[in-house]
Design a protein around this motif. Sequence first.
Motif, PDB file in Angstrom:
ATOM      1  N   THR A  71      44.456 -99.630 -25.624  1.00  0.00           N
ATOM      2  CA  THR A  71      43.232 -99.988 -25.509  1.00  0.00           C
ATOM      3  C   THR A  71      41.868 -98.714 -25.225  1.00  0.00           C
ATOM      4  OG1 THR A  71      43.162-102.043 -24.097  1.00  0.00           O
ATOM      5  CG2 THR A  71      41.198-101.389 -25.073  1.00  0.00           C
ATOM      6  N   GLU A  72      42.459 -97.936 -24.094  1.00  0.00           N
ATOM      7  CA  GLU A  72      41.400 -96.597 -24.746  1.00  0.00           C
ATOM      8  C   GLU A  72      40.729 -96.590 -25.829  1.00  0.00           C
ATOM      9  OE1 GLU A  72      43.307 -96.679 -23.334  1.00  0.00           O
ATOM     10  OE2 GLU A  72      44.081 -96.714 -20.780  1.00  0.00           O
ATOM     11  N   PHE A  73      41.753 -95.941 -26.817  1.00  0.00           N
ATOM     12  CA  PHE A  73      41.461 -95.883 -28.065  1.00  0.00           C
ATOM     13  C   PHE A  73      40.714 -96.649 -28.731  1.00  0.00           C
ATOM     14  CE2 PHE A  73      42.711 -94.383 -32.485  1.00  0.00           C
ATOM     15  CZ  PHE A  73      42.991 -93.426 -32.627  1.00  0.00           C
ATOM     16  N   PHE A  74      40.397 -97.808 -28.334  1.00  0.00           N
ATOM     17  CA  PHE A  74      39.951 -98.260 -29.350  1.00  0.00           C
ATOM     18  C   PHE A  74      38.488 -98.562 -29.179  1.00  0.00           C
ATOM     19  CE2 PHE A  74      37.674-102.513 -29.791  1.00  0.00           C
ATOM     20  CZ  PHE A  74      38.476-103.347 -30.122  1.00  0.00           C
ATOM     21  N   LEU A  75      37.966 -98.492 -27.863  1.00  0.00           N
ATOM     22  CA  LEU A  75      37.174 -97.687 -27.588  1.00  0.00           C
ATOM     23  C   LEU A  75      36.576 -96.661 -27.814  1.00  0.00           C
ATOM     24  CD1 LEU A  75      36.746 -99.303 -23.784  1.00  0.00           C
ATOM     25  CD2 LEU A  75      35.393-100.113 -25.742  1.00  0.00           C
ATOM     26  N   GLU A  76      37.297 -95.437 -28.464  1.00  0.00           N
ATOM     27  CA  GLU A  76      36.711 -93.959 -28.378  1.00  0.00           C
ATOM     28  C   GLU A  76      36.885 -94.346 -29.940  1.00  0.00           C
ATOM     29  OE1 GLU A  76      38.470 -89.571 -28.510  1.00  0.00           O
ATOM     30  OE2 GLU A  76      39.746 -91.741 -28.291  1.00  0.00           O
ATOM     31  N   VAL A  77      36.910 -95.058 -30.627  1.00  0.00           N
ATOM     32  CA  VAL A  77      36.372 -95.831 -32.684  1.00  0.00           C
ATOM     33  C   VAL A  77      35.647 -96.469 -32.168  1.00  0.00           C
ATOM     34  CG1 VAL A  77      37.783 -96.828 -33.928  1.00  0.00           C
ATOM     35  CG2 VAL A  77      39.327 -95.764 -32.988  1.00  0.00           C
ATOM     36  N   ILE A  78      35.211 -96.927 -32.125  1.00  0.00           N
ATOM     37  CA  ILE A  78      34.042 -97.716 -31.506  1.00  0.00           C
ATOM     38  C   ILE A  78      32.828 -96.784 -31.056  1.00  0.00           C
ATOM     39  CG2 ILE A  78      32.730-100.064 -30.470  1.00  0.00           C
ATOM     40  CD1 ILE A  78      34.733-100.858 -32.424  1.00  0.00           C
ATOM     41  N   SER A  79      33.328 -95.883 -29.971  1.00  0.00           N
ATOM     42  CA  SER A  79      32.016 -95.079 -30.000  1.00  0.00           C
ATOM     43  C   SER A  79      31.911 -93.870 -30.790  1.00  0.00           C
ATOM     44  CB  SER A  79      32.673 -94.249 -28.992  1.00  0.00           C
ATOM     45  OG  SER A  79      33.851 -93.797 -29.318  1.00  0.00           O
ATOM     46  N   LYS A  80      32.272 -94.047 -32.015  1.00  0.00           N
ATOM     47  CA  LYS A  80      31.932 -93.413 -32.989  1.00  0.00           C
ATOM     48  C   LYS A  80      32.033 -93.497 -33.792  1.00  0.00           C
ATOM     49  CE  LYS A  80      35.003 -89.284 -31.146  1.00  0.00           C
ATOM     50  NZ  LYS A  80      33.840 -89.850 -29.879  1.00  0.00           N
ATOM     51  N   GLY A  94      33.659 -99.088 -17.270  1.00  0.00           N
ATOM     52  CA  GLY A  94      32.187 -98.575 -15.634  1.00  0.00           C
ATOM     53  C   GLY A  94      32.003 -97.041 -16.507  1.00  0.00           C
ATOM     54  N   GLU A  95      32.503 -96.738 -16.500  1.00  0.00           N
ATOM     55  CA  GLU A  95      32.907 -94.865 -17.190  1.00  0.00           C
ATOM     56  C   GLU A  95      32.487 -94.847 -18.698  1.00  0.00           C
ATOM     57  OE1 GLU A  95      32.674 -92.327 -15.050  1.00  0.00           O
ATOM     58  OE2 GLU A  95      33.089 -94.090 -12.919  1.00  0.00           O
ATOM     59  N   PHE A  96      32.921 -95.773 -19.462  1.00  0.00           N
ATOM     60  CA  PHE A  96      32.744 -95.864 -20.735  1.00  0.00           C
ATOM     61  C   PHE A  96      31.156 -96.154 -20.911  1.00  0.00           C
ATOM     62  CE2 PHE A  96      32.755 -97.765 -24.571  1.00  0.00           C
ATOM     63  CZ  PHE A  96      32.966 -96.999 -25.553  1.00  0.00           C
ATOM     64  N   PHE A  97      30.734 -96.764 -20.295  1.00  0.00           N
ATOM     65  CA  PHE A  97      29.063 -97.189 -20.921  1.00  0.00           C
ATOM     66  C   PHE A  97      28.620 -96.776 -20.443  1.00  0.00           C
ATOM     67  CE2 PHE A  97      30.891-102.419 -20.983  1.00  0.00           C
ATOM     68  CZ  PHE A  97      30.581-102.102 -22.518  1.00  0.00           C
ATOM     69  N   LYS A  98      28.955 -96.262 -18.823  1.00  0.00           N
ATOM     70  CA  LYS A  98      28.351 -94.595 -18.790  1.00  0.00           C
ATOM     71  C   LYS A  98      28.040 -93.396 -19.518  1.00  0.00           C
ATOM     72  CE  LYS A  98      28.738 -95.181 -13.152  1.00  0.00           C
ATOM     73  NZ  LYS A  98      29.576 -94.729 -12.450  1.00  0.00           N
ATOM     74  N   LYS A  99      28.734 -93.210 -20.660  1.00  0.00           N
ATOM     75  CA  LYS A  99      28.214 -92.573 -21.131  1.00  0.00           C
ATOM     76  C   LYS A  99      28.158 -92.566 -22.376  1.00  0.00           C
ATOM     77  CE  LYS A  99      31.948 -88.846 -23.358  1.00  0.00           C
ATOM     78  NZ  LYS A  99      33.450 -88.266 -23.314  1.00  0.00           N
ATOM     79  N   TYR A 100      28.282 -93.809 -22.971  1.00  0.00           N
ATOM     80  CA  TYR A 100      27.518 -94.913 -24.140  1.00  0.00           C
ATOM     81  C   TYR A 100      27.003 -95.587 -23.896  1.00  0.00           C
ATOM     82  CZ  TYR A 100      31.405 -91.494 -26.029  1.00  0.00           C
ATOM     83  OH  TYR A 100      32.270 -90.990 -26.299  1.00  0.00           O
ATOM     84  N   PRO A 101      25.247 -95.859 -22.938  1.00  0.00           N
ATOM     85  CA  PRO A 101      24.875 -97.168 -22.504  1.00  0.00           C
ATOM     86  C   PRO A 101      24.262 -97.842 -23.613  1.00  0.00           C
ATOM     87  CG  PRO A 101      23.622 -94.873 -22.488  1.00  0.00           C
ATOM     88  CD  PRO A 101      25.084 -94.704 -22.549  1.00  0.00           C
ATOM     89  N   HIS A 102      24.233 -97.291 -24.634  1.00  0.00           N
ATOM     90  CA  HIS A 102      23.281 -97.947 -25.931  1.00  0.00           C
ATOM     91  C   HIS A 102      24.998 -99.508 -26.514  1.00  0.00           C
ATOM     92  CE1 HIS A 102      25.634 -94.601 -28.093  1.00  0.00           C
ATOM     93  NE2 HIS A 102      26.168 -95.635 -28.988  1.00  0.00           N
ATOM     94  N   LEU A 103      25.715 -98.888 -26.172  1.00  0.00           N
ATOM     95  CA  LEU A 103      27.094-100.446 -26.587  1.00  0.00           C
ATOM     96  C   LEU A 103      27.474-101.135 -25.696  1.00  0.00           C
ATOM     97  CD1 LEU A 103      29.651 -97.435 -28.092  1.00  0.00           C
ATOM     98  CD2 LEU A 103      28.604 -98.812 -29.302  1.00  0.00           C
ATOM     99  N   LYS A 104      26.349-101.338 -24.684  1.00  0.00           N
ATOM    100  CA  LYS A 104      26.610-102.107 -23.468  1.00  0.00           C
ATOM    101  C   LYS A 104      26.689-103.769 -24.029  1.00  0.00           C
ATOM    102  CE  LYS A 104      26.937-102.967 -18.585  1.00  0.00           C
ATOM    103  NZ  LYS A 104      25.982-101.932 -16.815  1.00  0.00           N
TER     104      LYS A 104
END
Length: 401
Positions: free
Chosen positions: A235-244, A267-277
């Motif tokens: 799932t980490e890879f899934f979120l990495e794709v979405i972040s880009k 939680g850490e992911f949304f701190k890094k990409y708050p616009h995706l929350k």
Amino acid sequence: MKKFVHIYEELETMYLGKPQGMYPTYMKYLGWDSEIVTYNLKNDLPNEVRGVKIKKIKQFLPFLPNENALKFMKRIPLYWYIYKNAKNIDVMMLYHLTKCSYWNSFFYKLGNKNGKIFIKGDFDFPEFQEEVEQLKKKPKTLKEFFRKRKWKKEFKKRFKLVKMMNVFSVETLASYEGIKNYGYGGVNVRDKLLHLPNGFDLKFVQENNIERKTFEEKENIIFTASRLGTKEKNTEFFLEVISKVNLKNWKVVMAGPIEENFKIYIGEFFKKYPHLKEKIIFPGFVRDKKKLYSYYNEAKIFMMTSRGEGFANVFLEALYFGNVIITTKVSSCEDVTDNGNIGVIIEQGDLKGYVKIVEELLTNSNLLKEKHEKTIKLAEDYLWENSAKKLDKKLGENIDE
């Protein structure tokens, strides 16, 4: 009435919508007296589902660890049930071709020499070939020596089971062709072999009056359903794709239970990409099947980033509701994407390739609609009633012999 009994040791409610529950259900629709026998360790099962009886067995000394002879002892009540009721069972279904399935078959045949055994393979041929090759290699360490000895015992029982069984099904065309051409470790099983892909539960949709939305009625949603945060699902890879990806007016819905460690990652992911929350929604584990299907029905794209899969039910649900499938290269991906002609197959770890295809589909509505229409058509090949009828015919031939 012929009796069809599926022995599945540790059945849970969540498995009832998967092959473990669907084969007995659809065999019931075809006129069989269907039953599932299980330990039900979580005590979460009813006594009957859709006309299929569920018999719950108590383990002997359940606190014993699942190791070797102790594991065998724990299963004594199950073996006794199989032996005692064998003469009333026309067909016994087992999941996986394993040593455990061998012992279940042994006690079944002890009580009913003319009984028929159906093994549902959940089988990946390349993985199996690799296991066979490992058995041929000389161990280099003491650990490898004992591992090889354990596997030799396992395969000895498997080969005995191959000779005992009457029907062996595999899900993917690749595995079917592999077994047909090379046999099971050299043992010819062509006469017993069936290509039975997993299917979609169409009767549930019909019984609950669920109408499939047209492409125009759908929303701009990317959907996935899995055990979020496990190693297999990646799932980490899934979120990495979405972040880009530039989501624009699209949203992402990620359904399924979330691993505790992965909650920290989110939680850490949304701190890094708050616009995706506000763009990514986690509805959790959706137990209500109608609610789950509503997510598929609203979505246009189904995304999967797993490191490995069997013939995943989520693919078939996505197909039925016209979700264009984007998946990493896993078992069954060729089947559910028509070899990449309808859906899209991405090599494991290819982040750039994954991001590129997602953005292309998000911005090209005509291409997405074209793939949606082809997806709906392909879904007709993957219905439980189709596989059940094929199995029923094969079992009928065997029973009449």
